[in-house]
Design a protein around this motif. Structure first.
Motif, PDB file in Angstrom:
ATOM      1  N   ASP A 284      52.187  48.993  52.196  1.00 52.03           N
ATOM      2  CA  ASP A 284      53.268  49.928  52.498  1.00 52.03           C
ATOM      3  C   ASP A 284      54.417  49.784  51.509  1.00 52.03           C
ATOM      4  N   ALA A 285      54.706  48.573  51.047  1.00 44.45           N
ATOM      5  CA  ALA A 285      55.758  48.368  50.051  1.00 44.45           C
ATOM      6  C   ALA A 285      55.418  49.106  48.763  1.00 44.45           C
ATOM      7  N   CYS A 286      54.170  49.064  48.347  1.00 48.91           N
ATOM      8  CA  CYS A 286      53.755  49.791  47.138  1.00 48.91           C
ATOM      9  C   CYS A 286      53.869  51.299  47.344  1.00 48.91           C
ATOM     10  N   ARG A 287      53.503  51.786  48.541  1.00 48.54           N
ATOM     11  CA  ARG A 287      53.612  53.223  48.812  1.00 48.54           C
ATOM     12  C   ARG A 287      55.080  53.665  48.832  1.00 48.54           C
ATOM     13  N   ILE A 288      55.950  52.866  49.379  1.00 49.05           N
ATOM     14  CA  ILE A 288      57.378  53.200  49.381  1.00 49.05           C
ATOM     15  C   ILE A 288      57.899  53.245  47.957  1.00 49.05           C
ATOM     16  N   ALA A 289      57.478  52.325  47.111  1.00 49.07           N
ATOM     17  CA  ALA A 289      57.952  52.269  45.726  1.00 49.07           C
ATOM     18  C   ALA A 289      57.539  53.522  44.957  1.00 49.07           C
ATOM     19  N   THR A 290      56.299  53.996  45.142  1.00 49.41           N
ATOM     20  CA  THR A 290      55.858  55.190  44.424  1.00 49.41           C
ATOM     21  C   THR A 290      56.353  56.473  45.102  1.00 49.41           C
ATOM     22  N   GLY A 291      56.583  56.412  46.416  1.00 47.66           N
ATOM     23  CA  GLY A 291      57.047  57.589  47.137  1.00 47.66           C
ATOM     24  C   GLY A 291      58.551  57.762  47.033  1.00 47.66           C
ATOM     25  N   ALA A 298      52.803  51.087  41.399  1.00 40.80           N
ATOM     26  CA  ALA A 298      53.356  49.835  41.923  1.00 40.80           C
ATOM     27  C   ALA A 298      52.198  48.989  42.423  1.00 40.80           C
ATOM     28  N   TRP A 299      52.255  47.697  42.162  1.00 39.47           N
ATOM     29  CA  TRP A 299      51.223  46.801  42.685  1.00 39.47           C
ATOM     30  C   TRP A 299      51.795  45.417  42.901  1.00 39.47           C
ATOM     31  N   ILE A 300      51.126  44.679  43.777  1.00 39.47           N
ATOM     32  CA  ILE A 300      51.542  43.319  44.125  1.00 39.47           C
ATOM     33  C   ILE A 300      50.363  42.390  43.883  1.00 39.47           C
ATOM     34  N   GLY A 301      50.639  41.260  43.250  1.00 39.81           N
ATOM     35  CA  GLY A 301      49.624  40.256  43.007  1.00 39.81           C
ATOM     36  C   GLY A 301      50.080  38.900  43.507  1.00 39.81           C
ATOM     37  N   LEU A 302      49.136  38.096  43.961  1.00 40.27           N
ATOM     38  CA  LEU A 302      49.424  36.754  44.453  1.00 40.27           C
ATOM     39  C   LEU A 302      48.784  35.723  43.537  1.00 40.27           C
ATOM     40  N   VAL A 303      49.442  34.578  43.420  1.00 37.34           N
ATOM     41  CA  VAL A 303      48.944  33.494  42.580  1.00 37.34           C
ATOM     42  C   VAL A 303      47.819  32.778  43.319  1.00 37.34           C
ATOM     43  N   VAL A 308      47.019  35.456  38.614  1.00 37.61           N
ATOM     44  CA  VAL A 308      47.670  36.432  39.484  1.00 37.61           C
ATOM     45  C   VAL A 308      46.622  37.478  39.838  1.00 37.61           C
ATOM     46  N   VAL A 309      46.264  37.537  41.112  1.00 40.71           N
ATOM     47  CA  VAL A 309      45.202  38.431  41.579  1.00 40.71           C
ATOM     48  C   VAL A 309      45.836  39.625  42.304  1.00 40.71           C
ATOM     49  N   PRO A 310      45.676  40.855  41.801  1.00 40.04           N
ATOM     50  CA  PRO A 310      46.220  42.036  42.497  1.00 40.04           C
ATOM     51  C   PRO A 310      45.608  42.178  43.891  1.00 40.04           C
ATOM     52  N   VAL A 311      46.471  42.393  44.900  1.00 40.04           N
ATOM     53  CA  VAL A 311      45.995  42.500  46.281  1.00 40.04           C
ATOM     54  C   VAL A 311      46.373  43.825  46.936  1.00 40.04           C
ATOM     55  N   ALA A 312      47.325  44.554  46.349  1.00 39.58           N
ATOM     56  CA  ALA A 312      47.727  45.851  46.908  1.00 39.58           C
ATOM     57  C   ALA A 312      48.272  46.692  45.767  1.00 39.58           C
ATOM     58  N   ALA A 313      48.066  48.014  45.850  1.00 35.94           N
ATOM     59  CA  ALA A 313      48.520  48.887  44.766  1.00 35.94           C
ATOM     60  C   ALA A 313      48.651  50.307  45.273  1.00 35.94           C
ATOM     61  N   ASP A 314      49.492  51.078  44.569  1.00 37.23           N
ATOM     62  CA  ASP A 314      49.595  52.512  44.824  1.00 37.23           C
ATOM     63  C   ASP A 314      49.901  53.175  43.481  1.00 37.23           C
ATOM     64  N   ARG A 371      61.245  28.006  46.538  1.00 33.89           N
ATOM     65  CA  ARG A 371      61.505  27.755  45.119  1.00 33.89           C
ATOM     66  C   ARG A 371      60.240  27.756  44.265  1.00 33.89           C
ATOM     67  N   THR A 372      59.185  28.354  44.774  1.00 29.44           N
ATOM     68  CA  THR A 372      57.934  28.443  44.030  1.00 29.44           C
ATOM     69  C   THR A 372      57.520  29.908  43.952  1.00 29.44           C
ATOM     70  N   ALA A 373      57.210  30.349  42.738  1.00 27.44           N
ATOM     71  CA  ALA A 373      56.747  31.726  42.556  1.00 27.44           C
ATOM     72  C   ALA A 373      55.315  31.834  43.064  1.00 27.44           C
ATOM     73  N   VAL A 374      55.124  32.648  44.115  1.00 31.54           N
ATOM     74  CA  VAL A 374      53.800  32.782  44.734  1.00 31.54           C
ATOM     75  C   VAL A 374      53.134  34.098  44.396  1.00 31.54           C
ATOM     76  N   GLY A 375      53.860  34.974  43.709  1.00 30.38           N
ATOM     77  CA  GLY A 375      53.279  36.263  43.364  1.00 30.38           C
ATOM     78  C   GLY A 375      54.271  37.108  42.612  1.00 30.38           C
ATOM     79  N   ILE A 376      53.891  38.345  42.338  1.00 34.90           N
ATOM     80  CA  ILE A 376      54.772  39.273  41.627  1.00 34.90           C
ATOM     81  C   ILE A 376      54.617  40.668  42.215  1.00 34.90           C
ATOM     82  N   MET A 377      55.667  41.479  42.024  1.00 33.50           N
ATOM     83  CA  MET A 377      55.568  42.909  42.296  1.00 33.50           C
ATOM     84  C   MET A 377      55.872  43.626  40.991  1.00 33.50           C
ATOM     85  N   ALA A 378      54.959  44.487  40.560  1.00 36.09           N
ATOM     86  CA  ALA A 378      55.107  45.203  39.297  1.00 36.09           C
ATOM     87  C   ALA A 378      55.378  46.673  39.574  1.00 36.09           C
ATOM     88  N   LEU A 379      56.453  47.205  38.953  1.00 39.62           N
ATOM     89  CA  LEU A 379      56.829  48.605  39.102  1.00 39.62           C
ATOM     90  C   LEU A 379      56.799  49.244  37.717  1.00 39.62           C
TER      91      LEU A 379
END
Length: 847
Positions: A284-291, A298-303, A308-314, A371-379
């Motif tokens: 839903d976060a990816c859909r909000i970003a593109t909408g 927009a996509w989200i990946g987790l470490v 970094v493995v993509p797990v959600a995208a729009d 304090r640890t980067a566990v993933g990224i959101m790419a726009l």
């Protein structure tokens, strides 16, 4: 003579003084009159007295004629020019007036009224002309002072007037360079055509075009174009004003971006409140970003494990996104995005970069927990100048909120997990295990099947905790849990139900023997090898209690209680395994004894072969034998294969038994030959486990190559159900056997739902019709039809047909009428020992 700044000055030039005097008398009341008798003197006067309202000159003068003088004077003063002339010069003077070279003329002798009229008209014209020039100068000054482009065009789209700003926008230094030219002389032809198309529409409709925005080079321009109409309402041209709106559009776009970023931030904040599932949160976060944010993708990946493995995208499919390393260095990255992802994770700050593909800009925002980067959101956006500091600040806040939500979900999941799972071993805790037990009991009850509950107690575990410490005790429990998980029939059937007790569900069993076998072969071996914990090597043992549903209980709670009772008895009596039912333990002991005996039956010579003949239905001759194994169980006598073959297969002894059967059949064949008999080929049954072995065909080839008698006598029978388990794997194996000369029969045909297409592809020798059809062939027309169809099918494929289980003469007669090839059954002989088959082999025919 009038004086002051408003006095109008007239210059009169004539070589006759009396004419000058007369002119002065006539005009001096209204004008300041300057008199000159020489054209040259008059020109010298004009050099410092140019502000005249009119110049009057005689035509005939020495040195310069009147129109020559006025021509030179026109370059020194804009005053209207009037010529004195006689009738002889009248034609030339009129021509000069028509050409605009002089304002008017006065004939000699003159009429005073006419003279004053012409002079007054010239002075009025001069005054009006100069006012118009001033207005024009003021208009031009105003146009050039305006920063917007202003232009006038005729109906042919040619510039009639432009200001300096318009000239500058067209790349010119002076407005004069535009006059008479079209926009296509300065701009790209396609752009020029677009502009003139809009202008043609204005001329055709008579309606202006307002705020028409277009690109001009690297700038954006807003133009308004309106028609110019005359007093009759006819369009005579165009007037337009164009304003550089680049900064305005950039500001509007920036405001729009910030508004969209704020909308994304607000939308995701609302999402965080109502969504409690990680995958849905990301999607839903990816859909909000593109909408709402109008990002291209927009996509989200987790470490995960250094990537970094993509797990959600729009806006882009997950399949199009590849995992990327978390430590990619500049210059070594396969893709520009790899570098900025690694940088964002390393520095935990947003990073933006322009990708090579389609000029897309991607902003990578780190998701940070503890304090640890566990993933990224790419726009990603299609603009190359996207993401200013304010927008990044808002999006960074959004990423922070997603990180907070992710942390909250993880903690909530951990709480939920600990409510159902054992935090030490990861297994189901007693509460979840009891729930699963109840579910399995309900399913077993609905399907009317038997299930089992097994409780495994680790002996002397408390002494490990007391002597070696809790940390080592925890390591021991984790290792025991790991080993039992590998032994469990299903991943969700194991649980930790006590400090040192584990529960295991067996959803479906045939009886206590299955449970005993599982405990003996899978569970107890978990404790056979030493356990390494904290530098210590520990040997453990276990006691097991078991209960069956529905034999020992009606529900899950009672089943658990009864299993606990069985476990307590096992611990008290030092037995490795006890069932809740006392009689079950006795039967289990018997089963264990039978298993032990079967393990030694082969080496003790307890197996024997019986043979059943097959005869030709046409003449009654013996055409073949089927070898059938029997077990001479100590204390019980001869036991049929149905009672011990399943256990032999379960114990893994079937391969050795199969080898013995083939060897014994060859030995009997050779004995009969030695007696002068002519024994037929002997068919040996092959089990599913034997046929499934990769080396089965090679083993048969080796046997036939080593023993000529084996090649002469051995055939194979494979049941249809075994064949259909993996027909694709069976086809090449049967083909290889046939190439060796081995005849292959399908046994129990009609019960395995085999495909006719596959039967046609198999290089078989014969089909054996199952006894279930043969037994009622003389009483059931349906079975008669089935048998007839099988015979016709087999013959069409070039196969022989053998009928099994023939017990009556009527069955034999009907099979003969149906053109069945061979038969076997009690009508001819039961399976008998080798010594009893000799008489049948000696007989010419049996029926």
């Amino acid at each position: 003579m009038p004086q002051g700044k408003d006095a109008k000055t007239i210059l009169v030039v004539d070589d006759e003084p009396q004419v000058l005097a007369a002119m002065e008398d006539l005009l001096e009341d209204d004008f300041r009159v300057l008199l000159q008798t020489s054209p040259k003197a008059a020109l010298k006067l004009l050099e410092h007295e140019s502000d005249l309202s009119a110049i009057i000159s005689d035509q005939r003068m020495p040195g310069l004629s009147g129109h020559e003088f006025l021509g030179i004077a026109s370059r020194l003063s804009d005053a209207p020019r009037i010529l004195f002339t006689g009738y002889s010069d009248l034609d030339a003077v009129v021509a000069a007036v028509n050409k605009g070279q002089i304002f008017g003329y006065i004939t000699k002798p003159w009429d005073p009224k006419e003279l004053r009229r012409v002079v007054n008209k010239a002075v009025a014209y001069c005054q009006l002309h100069r006012a118009l020039l001033e207005e024009q100068r003021l208009l031009h000054h105003l146009m050039d002072s305006v920063p917007d482009s202003i232009f006038f065009k005729d109906r042919s789209h040619r510039f009639q007037r432009v200001n300096r700003a318009a000239a500058r926008d067209l790349g010119l230094e002076s407005p004069v360079a535009c006059l008479g030219k079209r926009v296509g002389d300065f701009l790209d032809p396609a752009l020029a055509e677009t502009i003139e198309a809009q202008e043609r529409m204005v001329l055709q409709t008579g309606r202006p075009v307002v705020d028409l925005v277009g690109r001009l080079g690297d700038r954006w321009v807003s133009a308004t174009v309106a028609p110019v109409v005359d007093e009759k309402g006819q369009g005579t041209g165009l007037v337009g004003i164009a304003r550089d709106v680049t900064d305005r559009l950039r500001l509007e776009e920036r405001i729009a971006r910030l508004t969209r970023a704020q909308a994304v931030l607000s939308g995701i904040n609302g999402l965080i409140v109502r969504v409690h599932d990680q995958h849905q949160l990301f999607a839903d976060a990816c859909r909000i970003a593109t909408g709402q944010g109008q990002f291209h993708q927009a996509w989200i990946g987790l470490v995960e494990e250094g990537r970094v493995v993509p797990v959600a995208a729009d806006g882009v499919s997950l399949a199009a996104l590849s995992p990327m390393p978390v430590d990619s260095a500049p210059g070594r990255a396969e893709h520009p995005l790899d570098t900025i992802v690694a940088s964002a994770l390393r520095d935990q700050v947003p990073v933006a970069a322009v990708e090579c593909v389609e000029g897309m800009t991607t902003l990578v925002l780190p998701l940070v927990m503890d304090r640890t980067a566990v993933g990224i959101m790419a726009l990603s956006a299609m603009e190359t100048d996207r993401f200013d500091a304010q927008e990044v600040a808002l999006l960074r806040e959004m990423a922070g909120n997603i990180s907070f939500a992710l942390d909250h979900l993880h903690k909530a999941l951990r709480l939920d997990y600990l409510a159902l799972y054992d935090g030490l071993t990861g297994l189901a805790n007693r509460s979840l295990f009891a729930d699963r037990l109840a579910q399995h009991v309900a399913r077993a009850q609905a399907k009317r099947r038997l299930m089992a509950l097994i409780l495994v107690d680790v002996e002397r575990f408390r002494s490990i905790n007391d002597s070696l410490g809790l940390d080592i005790g925890d390591e021991v429990l984790r290792e025991v849990a790991r080993r039992l998980s590998a032994a469990a029939p299903l991943t969700d059937t194991l649980g930790r139900v006590g400090a040192d007790c584990f529960g295991m569900l067996v959803p479906e069993v045939k009886g206590a023997g299955d449970v005993a076998h599982l405990v003996r072969e899978r569970i107890l071996p978990c404790f056979d090898t030493l356990i390494q914990a904290g530098g210590e090597q520990l040997r453990l043992s276990a006691r097991v209690g078991a209960a069956l549903f529905p034999d020992d209980a009606e529900d899950g709670e009672s089943l658990f209680a009864h299993a606990e009772i069985a476990l307590k008895k096992a611990k008290d009596t030092r037995e490795r395994l006890l069932f809740y039912a006392t009689g079950m333990n006795k039967r289990l002991a018997q089963a264990l004894r039978r298993e032990t005996q079967l393990r030694t039956a082969l080496e003790n010579g307890q197996y024997v072969l019986h043979y059943q003949p097959k005869i030709d239905l046409r003449d009654g001759r013996v055409t073949g034998l089927e070898a059938l194994i029997r077990w001479n169980e100590p204390g019980c006598g001869i036991v049929g294969p149905a009672e011990f073959i399943p256990l032999v297969e379960e114990l893994g002894l079937i391969h050795d038994m199969g080898d013995w059967v083939m060897s014994q059949a060859v030995t009997d064949f050779q004995c009969w030959r030695a007696q002068g008999l002519k024994p037929p080929r002997i068919a040996v049954n092959v089990s599913a486990l034997q046929l499934a072995r990769d080396d089965f065909v090679d083993g048969m080839r080796g046997r036939l190559d080593r023993d000529e008698a084996a090649r002469a006598c051995l055939d194979l029978e494979i049941t249809e159900s075994v064949l259909m388990r993996d027909i694709q794997a069976c086809i090449p194996k049967i083909a290889a056997l046939r190439e060796m000369g081995v005849q292959v029969y399908i046994d129990d045909f009609g019960t395995g739902y085999s495909s006719l297409a596959y039967i046609a592809r198999l290089p078989l020798t014969a089909l054996k019709i199952d006894r279930a059809f043969v037994s009622s062939i003389d009483a059931s027309s349906e079975d008669t039809t089935i048998v007839s169809t099988i015979i016709q099918l087999a013959h069409s494929l070039g196969l022989k047909v053998v009928a099994e289980g023939v017990e009556t003469a009527d069955q034999a007669k009907l099979l003969r009428l149906l053109r069945c090839d061979e038969m076997q059954g009690y009508l001819i002989s039961r399976p008998v020992p080798a010594v009893e088959i000799e008489a049948m082999l000696a007989a010419p025919k049996l029926i």
